[in-house]
Design an enzyme around this catalytic site. Sequence first.
Site: not given
Length: 670
Positions: A375, A564, A568
Amino acid sequence: MNINNPENKVVVKDHCCDHDAPIIVTKHVHEHHDHEEHNHGDDDHDHDHGGDDNVNLLSSRWPLWISLLILSVFLVLNFGFGIKINRYVEIGFMLSAYILAGHKTIDMAFRKIKRGDLFNEFTLMTIATLGAFYIGEFSEGVAVMIFYEIGELFQDLAVTRSKRSIKALLDIRPDSVTVIRDLKNTTVLPENVKVGETILVKAGEKVALDGTLVSLSGTFNTAALTGESKPDVKRQNEPVLAGMINTDKSVEITVTALFKDSKLSRILEMVQEATARKAPTQLLISRLAKIYTPIVFGLAVAIILLPLFIVPNYDFQQWLYRGMVFLVIACPCALTISIPLGYFGGIGLASRNGILVKGSNFLDIVTKIDTVVTDKTGTLTKGVFNVQKVETNIDKTDFLTKTASLESYSTHPVARAIVHYAEKVILNKPQDVEEISGHGLKGTVNQETVLAGNLKLLQKFEVKYPAELDAIVETIVVVAINGNYSGYITISDEVKEDSAQAIAELKKMGIETIMLSGDKSAVTSEIAQQLHIDQSYGDLLPEGKVKIVQDLKDKGRKIIFVGDGVNDAPVIALADVGIAMGGLGSDATIETADIVIQNDQPSKIVSAIKAGRITKSIVYQNISIAMGIKVLVMVLGAGGIATLWEAVFADVGVALLAILNAFRIQGKKI
């Protein structure tokens, strides 16, 4: 395994030869969990210092030291000075030494036989040593048992050392906390503090519960949680986590989570589960041991009885002796001890570096990874946003009041930046707030419907907005009030200091890097170019991330995904190994992940892979060493070349060599 653990216990596996026996470890003592199982360390207590652990472990083996003294005196008198000892006196002393050294092993063998388990290491050692007594080789029988027990002692010392870094997590959780009630300071147990109460943490004390800082500022040592010793300065209203140590003046903290729900408590629950998850190699050895041991027994019987039909002048005692030698050498303890110990050491190595691995199986999997997908926000960037620009077609104060009031519902870094920027305006509690995944927020503020999010949010609700907004590269939050476009806020983020280093090291390992983000493609592409990431994708909804990772898996890629945010969690669950950033990461993501990086540093991704590679290398070295030496000495024993003395040194020596090799994991740098 029960992770609702009110007694603050951590369960770790005791990797003795009987590797199904757990030990319960608390802050003060570790004891038997199953008294039916064999564990040499049942009398030793757990103190704050590892040296005390070892002293207690050694002192608890006094029967072993007495038996070793008896054997040593007998050997010195008999072979050193040539003094012949009366046969019955010899039997009496040797039998006493044998019982002192091996009473637990013998007892365990009979317990297992009663349960129908005939083929195990305890039965093997008991039969081999009793066989030596039967043919009159008393000193050799005692020596086999003594050195077997010494091998077990070294194994226990190794386990104690390996789990010390994990047990240290327990020491960062305080036993009491000072809570401010009715303007008085009251000392209570942490589990008796409620959300919303204010606690006082004095200089040098550990923070007991998660909360937000009430005082203007405070300096905290976060090493216990993150592995980093650099002091962390917190400002008013910023989060403070249980396990941090207040290094400055006394501070007040408003509790935001119950004791059982703190990040530290969840970390300990993860540790509970970690050592119970075995790696494929470990499971394979356990399965092979169940086949291997009965085969060894069968071969030993064949060595004893088959020569009766082949060898002229067959001597039963001679071939019985060879069979006993074969049994001692064949004992699989070197494998059943050193392999779990190796993986346990790998988990300890990772935890000392601020990386929580939830099971030894993940140490195996990370060695096979060829693609790391990450990410962007909060993973490769700091997730610490600052408002750069506010544009609105209504009163600016009214615009900020409504936008910040709605964003106060969210914990997203962008939302926090807006709330922080609008700290001088009076916020109102939003009503009917709905979080639209991948888009933004919808809610009611002062009886007006407010939308705040990305451009896709306005498109979803068919709100018209100026076309020039599509050309803005920065992160943008657009706002609509009562269905009408009202303005936007641009926000910037900053790349983490070690992100470029992490990507560079992954490339050196031959691992491809891909970045996925819900942020605009232009922003995502700019960060990717800055960090030299191989591929990047922006404007993604959570399902878009899942689709990309699934497509990669369908192509045979072995994938780590690092994230995080709450959105996700699905893709972390899908990846071969999911890694969560534990500092900024959401609870759902941390719970779903297989590995948690506690200090949010991307470079720890590389460290996690290195820990896996080091562990696997040493485990395979132990397998090769143990099997190679054992096969060689077994052949020599069956041929009458090796005696029980060589057998015991081969068995214990291989075990000690494997244990010492596993020790090396603890000293590695990653």
